[in-house]
Design an enzyme around this catalytic site. Structure first.
Site, PDB file in Angstrom:
ATOM      1  CG  ASN A 111      -1.746   0.864   1.511  1.00 18.50           C
ATOM      2  OD1 ASN A 111      -1.746   2.063   0.472  1.00 18.50           O
ATOM      3  ND2 ASN A 111      -2.449   1.215   2.588  1.00 18.50           N
ATOM      4  CE  LYS A 130      -0.423   3.584   4.640  1.00 18.49           C
ATOM      5  NZ  LYS A 130      -0.384   3.685   6.209  1.00 18.49           N
ATOM      6  CG  HIS A 186      -5.980   1.967   5.116  1.00 19.63           C
ATOM      7  ND1 HIS A 186      -5.676   2.928   5.917  1.00 19.63           N
ATOM      8  CD2 HIS A 186      -5.096   1.328   4.922  1.00 19.63           C
ATOM      9  CE1 HIS A 186      -4.383   2.478   6.291  1.00 19.63           C
ATOM     10  NE2 HIS A 186      -3.957   1.485   5.833  1.00 19.63           N
ATOM     11  CD  GLU A 217      -3.106   5.603   6.554  1.00 21.33           C
ATOM     12  OE1 GLU A 217      -3.101   5.568   5.654  1.00 21.33           O
ATOM     13  OE2 GLU A 217      -2.111   5.299   7.296  1.00 21.33           O
ATOM     14  CD  GLU A 248      -3.755  -2.534   7.261  1.00 21.33           C
ATOM     15  OE1 GLU A 248      -2.552  -2.714   6.868  1.00 21.33           O
ATOM     16  OE2 GLU A 248      -4.324  -1.364   7.106  1.00 21.33           O
ATOM     17  N   GLY A 280       2.056   1.954  10.900  1.00 18.34           N
ATOM     18  CA  GLY A 280       3.004   3.441  10.512  1.00 18.34           C
ATOM     19  C   GLY A 280       3.908   3.762  11.832  1.00 18.34           C
ATOM     20  CB  SER A 304       4.932  -1.599  11.921  1.00 18.32           C
ATOM     21  OG  SER A 304       4.451  -0.225  12.218  1.00 18.32           O
TER      22      SER A 304
END
Ligand code: PGA
Length: 256
Positions: free
Chosen positions: A9, A11, A96, A98, A168, A174, A214
Site C-alpha cells: 500500500n 498510500k 483502510h 486512514e 490492521e 506506521g 508495521s
C-alpha cells in the site's frame, strides 16, 4: 490451501517516474517458486497505469487504494471500480483506517464500496482493526465484529468469494509497533470464527485473512508463520525495493 498474498500500500507516495522505477525493480526482483505469495502493488490512482506498464507480463498484480460506491455518475473527484478494472486492477483496498479516520468512512460507506467493487469484478482487500484505546479497554473483538458485520452486510456467500480481509490494528500502522504474532493470530482466528457463524465453515477456511501494521523484513517471518495469517498488507516497507522484496522473498522459506 489458501494462497498467501502480500500487498504493498503505497498510500500518497510516488510520482509517476518514481512509481515506474519501483514497480520495475520489484517485478524484476521477485523470486518465483511454487510457494511464492501473490504480490499486489497498490500505487496512487495517478500511477496505476504507469505501474501496470511495468508489471504486465510479470507475476505482480495491480490494486487501488480506494474506489467509490457507484459505477458512474455525478460524483466529482471520485473513481469508479469499473474504471479501475478497465485499467488492469484486480484488487482494491477498502475501509483502510486512514479512510475511516480522515474521511469519516463508516461501516455503511465501506459496505457500499465493498458491494460496488465486487459487482464490478474487483477483489476487495477489506481492512478492519481496533485503536489503541479500544484494545486497552478489551474491545478488540467487539470492534472487529462490528466492522466486519457492517462491511459484509447483505453480501451473499457467492459474492464473498473474492474477498481478502486485512486485520490492521490502528495502533500498529506506521508506528513501528506490531501486534505480536500471538495477538494477530488471536484476532485472525476470531475473524474466521465470525465468518463461519455469518456464512459457513467452508468459506471461513477459504477466505484469506492477512495482517497489516508495521510489517518489516525483520518481523515478517514470525507473523507469516502463524497458521491463521495468509500474508500481509505492507505500507512503509513497500516503498523501497529492498524492504518490500525482503518481505516477499522470505515467504517460501518462512518455516525455516
Ligand atoms: P505500515 O502501513 O506498514 O506503514 O504500518 C500498513 C497499512 O497502512 O496498510
Amino acid at each position: 490451501m489458501r494462497e498467501p498474498i502480500i500487498a504493498g500500500n503505497w498510500k500518497m507516495n510516488k510520482t509517476n517516474p518514481e512509481a515506474r522505477e519501483l514497480a520495475k525493480s520489484i517485478a524484476q526482483g521477485i523470486e518465483v517458486s511454487s510457494s511464492s505469495p501473490e504480490v499486489v502493488l497498490c500505487p496512487p490512482f495517478t500511477a496505476l497505469e504507469a505501474v501496470m506498464g511495468e508489471i504486465s507480463g510479470s507475476e505482480v498484480k495491480l490494486g487501488a487504494q480506494d474506489a467509490f460506491w457507484d459505477i458512474q455518475g455525478a460524483y466529482t473527484g471520485e473513481i469508479s471500480p469499473i474504471m479501475l478494472l478497465t485499467i488492469g486492477c484486480e484488487y482494491v483496498i477498502l475501509g483502510h483506517s486512514e479512510r475511516r479516520s480522515y474521511f469519516s468512512e463508516d461501516d455503511q460507506v465501506v459496505n457500499r464500496k465493498v458491494k460496488a467493487a465486487i459487482q464490478a469484478g474487483l477483489s476487495p482487500i477489506l481492512c478492519v482493526g481496533e485503536s489503541l484505546e479500544e484494545r486497552e479497554k478489551g474491545q478488540t473483538e467487539a470492534v472487529v465484529n462490528k466492522q466486519l458485520r457492517g462491511a459484509l452486510n447483505g453480501l451473499s456467500l457467492e459474492e464473498l468469494k473474492s474477498l481478502v480481509i486485512a486485520y490492521e490494528p490502528v495502533w500498529a500502522i506506521g508506528t513501528g509497533r506490531t501486534a505480536t504474532p500471538q495477538q494477530a493470530g488471536e484476532v485472525h482466528s476470531f475473524i474466521r470464527d465470525l465468518l463461519s457463524r455469518l456464512y459457513d465453515f467452508e468459506v471461513s477456511q477459504r477466505i484469506r485473512v492477512i495482517y497489516g501494521g508495521s510489517v518489516k523484513p525483520d518481523n515478517a517471518r514470525d507473523i507469516f508463520n502463524q497458521p491463521q495469517i495468509d500474508g500481509g498488507l505492507v505500507g512503509g516497507a513497500s516503498l523501497e525495493t529492498e524492504s518490500f522484496l525482503g518481505i516477499v522473498n522470505l515467504y517460501p522459506s518462512r518455516g525455516d
